[in-house]
Design an enzyme around this catalytic site. Sequence first.
Site, PDB file in Angstrom:
ATOM      1  N   GLU A  35      10.012  16.170  14.452  1.00  0.00           N
ATOM      2  CA  GLU A  35      10.772  16.326  13.211  1.00  0.00           C
ATOM      3  C   GLU A  35      10.090  17.389  12.344  1.00  0.00           C
ATOM      4  O   GLU A  35       8.862  17.394  12.208  1.00  0.00           O
ATOM      5  CB  GLU A  35      10.923  14.998  12.471  1.00  0.00           C
ATOM      6  CG  GLU A  35       9.636  14.326  12.083  1.00  0.00           C
ATOM      7  CD  GLU A  35       9.833  13.040  11.269  1.00  0.00           C
ATOM      8  OE1 GLU A  35       8.873  12.275  11.141  1.00  0.00           O
ATOM      9  OE2 GLU A  35      10.941  12.793  10.757  1.00  0.00           O
TER      10      GLU A  35
ATOM     11  N   LYS B 189       0.861  -1.186   0.000  1.00  0.00           N
ATOM     12  CA  LYS B 189       0.000   0.000   0.000  1.00  0.00           C
ATOM     13  C   LYS B 189       0.898   1.237   0.000  1.00  0.00           C
ATOM     14  O   LYS B 189       1.466   1.619   1.013  1.00  0.00           O
ATOM     15  CB  LYS B 189      -0.893   0.012   1.248  1.00  0.00           C
ATOM     16  CG  LYS B 189      -1.858   1.175   1.253  1.00  0.00           C
ATOM     17  CD  LYS B 189      -1.892   1.818   2.634  1.00  0.00           C
ATOM     18  CE  LYS B 189      -2.492   3.189   2.642  1.00  0.00           C
ATOM     19  NZ  LYS B 189      -1.798   4.182   1.819  1.00  0.00           N
TER      20      LYS B 189
ATOM     21  N   CYS C  15      13.508  10.995   6.783  1.00  0.00           N
ATOM     22  CA  CYS C  15      13.491  10.593   8.185  1.00  0.00           C
ATOM     23  C   CYS C  15      14.863  10.777   8.828  1.00  0.00           C
ATOM     24  O   CYS C  15      14.979  10.993  10.026  1.00  0.00           O
ATOM     25  CB  CYS C  15      13.067   9.138   8.302  1.00  0.00           C
ATOM     26  SG  CYS C  15      14.057   8.058   7.272  1.00  0.00           S
TER      27      CYS C  15
ATOM     28  N   GLU D  85       9.766   1.337  10.445  1.00  0.00           N
ATOM     29  CA  GLU D  85      10.778   2.370  10.180  1.00  0.00           C
ATOM     30  C   GLU D  85      10.056   3.697  10.338  1.00  0.00           C
ATOM     31  O   GLU D  85       9.289   4.095   9.462  1.00  0.00           O
ATOM     32  CB  GLU D  85      11.346   2.226   8.762  1.00  0.00           C
ATOM     33  CG  GLU D  85      12.105   0.942   8.497  1.00  0.00           C
ATOM     34  CD  GLU D  85      13.483   0.919   9.153  1.00  0.00           C
ATOM     35  OE1 GLU D  85      13.916   1.955   9.698  1.00  0.00           O
ATOM     36  OE2 GLU D  85      14.114  -0.133   9.128  1.00  0.00           O
TER      37      GLU D  85
HETATM   38  P1  NAP Z   1       2.416   8.544   7.391  1.00  0.00           P
HETATM   39  O1  NAP Z   1       1.402   9.640   7.412  1.00  0.00           O
HETATM   40  O2  NAP Z   1       2.613   7.747   8.620  1.00  0.00           O
HETATM   41  O3  NAP Z   1       1.990   7.587   6.165  1.00  0.00           O
HETATM   42  C1  NAP Z   1       2.761   6.448   5.797  1.00  0.00           C
HETATM   43  C2  NAP Z   1       1.841   5.454   5.099  1.00  0.00           C
HETATM   44  O4  NAP Z   1       0.919   4.939   6.061  1.00  0.00           O
HETATM   45  C3  NAP Z   1       1.004   6.059   3.999  1.00  0.00           C
HETATM   46  O5  NAP Z   1       0.842   5.112   2.972  1.00  0.00           O
HETATM   47  C4  NAP Z   1      -0.283   6.357   4.730  1.00  0.00           C
HETATM   48  O6  NAP Z   1      -1.381   6.507   3.891  1.00  0.00           O
HETATM   49  C5  NAP Z   1      -0.392   5.114   5.568  1.00  0.00           C
HETATM   50  N1  NAP Z   1      -1.341   5.209   6.668  1.00  0.00           N
HETATM   51  C6  NAP Z   1      -1.768   6.277   7.371  1.00  0.00           C
HETATM   52  N2  NAP Z   1      -2.666   5.904   8.309  1.00  0.00           N
HETATM   53  C7  NAP Z   1      -2.794   4.560   8.199  1.00  0.00           C
HETATM   54  C8  NAP Z   1      -3.560   3.577   8.890  1.00  0.00           C
HETATM   55  N3  NAP Z   1      -4.387   3.891   9.897  1.00  0.00           N
HETATM   56  N4  NAP Z   1      -3.430   2.272   8.496  1.00  0.00           N
HETATM   57  C9  NAP Z   1      -2.603   1.930   7.501  1.00  0.00           C
HETATM   58  N5  NAP Z   1      -1.864   2.819   6.797  1.00  0.00           N
HETATM   59  C10 NAP Z   1      -1.952   4.114   7.155  1.00  0.00           C
HETATM   60  O7  NAP Z   1       3.847   9.081   6.945  1.00  0.00           O
HETATM   61  P2  NAP Z   1       4.205   9.991   5.683  1.00  0.00           P
HETATM   62  O8  NAP Z   1       3.779  11.399   5.954  1.00  0.00           O
HETATM   63  O9  NAP Z   1       3.762   9.341   4.419  1.00  0.00           O
HETATM   64  O10 NAP Z   1       5.806   9.891   5.701  1.00  0.00           O
HETATM   65  C11 NAP Z   1       6.589  10.707   6.500  1.00  0.00           C
HETATM   66  C12 NAP Z   1       7.046   9.991   7.743  1.00  0.00           C
HETATM   67  O11 NAP Z   1       7.734   8.809   7.371  1.00  0.00           O
HETATM   68  C13 NAP Z   1       8.025  10.784   8.565  1.00  0.00           C
HETATM   69  O12 NAP Z   1       7.719  10.665   9.934  1.00  0.00           O
HETATM   70  C14 NAP Z   1       9.360  10.131   8.259  1.00  0.00           C
HETATM   71  O13 NAP Z   1      10.330  10.304   9.258  1.00  0.00           O
HETATM   72  C15 NAP Z   1       8.948   8.719   8.104  1.00  0.00           C
HETATM   73  N6  NAP Z   1       9.936   7.951   7.334  1.00  0.00           N
HETATM   74  C16 NAP Z   1      10.701   7.043   8.007  1.00  0.00           C
HETATM   75  C17 NAP Z   1      11.678   6.337   7.319  1.00  0.00           C
HETATM   76  C18 NAP Z   1      12.534   5.337   8.048  1.00  0.00           C
HETATM   77  O14 NAP Z   1      13.145   4.516   7.375  1.00  0.00           O
HETATM   78  N7  NAP Z   1      12.617   5.354   9.375  1.00  0.00           N
HETATM   79  C19 NAP Z   1      11.859   6.546   5.956  1.00  0.00           C
HETATM   80  C20 NAP Z   1      11.055   7.476   5.300  1.00  0.00           C
HETATM   81  C21 NAP Z   1      10.084   8.164   6.017  1.00  0.00           C
HETATM   82  P3  NAP Z   1      -2.159   7.938   3.933  1.00  0.00           P
HETATM   83  O15 NAP Z   1      -1.213   8.951   3.422  1.00  0.00           O
HETATM   84  O16 NAP Z   1      -3.340   7.666   3.066  1.00  0.00           O
HETATM   85  O17 NAP Z   1      -2.539   8.274   5.341  1.00  0.00           O
END
Ligand code: NAP
Length: 393
Positions: free
Chosen positions: A294, A85, A197, A163
Site C-alpha cells: 500500500e 494505546k 487503509c 484491522e
Molecule cells: P503501525 O505502524 O502498525 O502502528 C499502529 C499502532 O501500533 C501505533 O500505535 C504503533 O505505535 C503501534 N505499534 C507499533 N509497534 C508495536 C508493537 N510492537 N507493539 C504494540 N504496538 C505497536 O501503523 P500506522 O503507521 O500507525 O498506521 C497505518 C497502517 O494502519 C496502514 O497499514 C493502514 O492500512 C492501517 N490501517 C488499517 C485500518 C483498518 O481498519 N483496516 C484503518 C486505519 C489504518 P508506534 O507508532 O509507536 O510504533
Amino acid sequence: AEQGKPFDEARAEVCYAAGFLDWFAEEGRRTYGDVIPSSSADTRIVVLKQPVGVTAGITPWNLPAAMVTRKLAPALAAGNPMVLKPAPFTPLTALAIMELGVRAGLPAGVLNVVVGDVADAAAIGAELTSNRTVRKIGFTGSTAVGKLLLEQAAGQVKRVSLELGGNSPFIVFDDADVKTAVDSMMAAKFRNAGQLCTAANRVLVQHGIYDDFVTALAERTGRLVVGHGFDEASHLGPLINEAGLAKVERHLSDLVDRGGKVLTGGHRHALGHTFFEPTVVTGLDASAVMWREETFGPVAAITAFGDEREAVELANDTDYGLVGFVYTRDVGRVWRVSEALETGMVAVNTGRVSGEMAPFGGVKESGLGREGSKYGLEDWLEIKYVNLGGLNS
Ligand code: NAP
C-alpha cells in the site's frame, strides 16, 4: 491540527467517531442470549453473552478519533474496560476523548490511556500482550505489526481483532458512468492525502473507457489544492512524516523506472515539509512495488484490463483483502464481481464503505474480525453456555 487533514475532513471524522458511540450505546441493549431446545426433557440449554474482560486497544494515527471510538464504543457497550494505546504521532486526540469520557461520567479505570514514543511501542505492546489481566487485543495498524501482536497474543491464547493494511483494487468497467467513477476516485484516493487503509491502491480500467477515465481523472486531480488544513481552500494536507513521504517517492520512482508515465503531479509540493503533489501515473503492472504494497499517499496508479475475468484475477492478485471498488451499471456483473472479490468489503458505484452500522474489516492479510454493526459487538463478547440439568428430579 494534530494529524494534518483538511478541517472539513476532520469534522467529518469527529462525527464518524461519535457515530460509533451513539450506535453501540443503543446496540449494547440488544446483547440477547438464547435458549436452545435440549434433547433431554430434564435439561435446559441457556446461552449467555458476557464481557470478555479487560481489553487493550492499539490505534494508528491516520484516523486518530474514529479508530479509537470504533474499538472503545463496542468494548464499553459489551461491558469491557479498555487500556488504549494511541499512535505517538496523534496522542492528543485520544487524550481529548478520554477527557470527554471523564466529563460524561465514566467510572475511574474503565478507560485508561497509555502514551509513549515510537521507541516505546514494542515495550507497551509486550506488556499488553503478556499481562494476564488483558483478555483481548483490538489492533488497527500495519499488517507487519498486526502479525507480531498475533504471535505475542498466542502465548496466552488471548482474543485478537486485527484491522490491518489494504491494497484496494478500484475497477472501472466499460459500462460505468465516468463522472461517478472519477468522483468516487477523488474520495477513495485523495481523502486524507491517500493515508487510508481503504485507499484505492491499484486502479484497473477496462480498455473501452480507459482514455476517457484517465483524462478526466488527471484533469480533476490537477485541480486539487494542497495546503494547510485550516485553509478552507485545501483539499489535501501534508503526509504524516518523512517516512511516509519517502515511501510515496520510492513507490513512484519504482513505477516510473519501469516505464510508468506521470500525467499530473509527481513531485514533492512547492510548500515543502511533507506535502506531496496529487499524482496520476499510468503503466502499473504486477512487477511494481505499488502492486504489492500500500502506498499510503496521494498517488493514483493505473493499468488497463480486457474482460471481467481478467479484472477479478488482477484484483485478487494480492495478499491483502480489505475492500474492492467496482464501477459498472450491469446488475449481473455487480453480483458476480462482488462475490468473486477476495475482500471483506465491496463498494459498488461509490467511493465510501465506512459507517458504524456496517461490518468493517478484511480477509487474507488485511485482518481478523469486524468493527461496526452487530457483528462488531460480537467480537467484544464471550458466549457462555449453561446446561441446567436435573429439572425433573
Ligand atoms: P503501525 O505502524 O502498525 O502502528 C499502529 C499502532 O501500533 C501505533 O500505535 C504503533 O505505535 C503501534 N505499534 C507499533 N509497534 C508495536 C508493537 N510492537 N507493539 C504494540 N504496538 C505497536 O501503523 P500506522 O503507521 O500507525 O498506521 C497505518 C497502517 O494502519 C496502514 O497499514 C493502514 O492500512 C492501517 N490501517 C488499517 C485500518 C483498518 O481498519 N483496516 C484503518 C486505519 C489504518 P508506534 O507508532 O509507536 O510504533
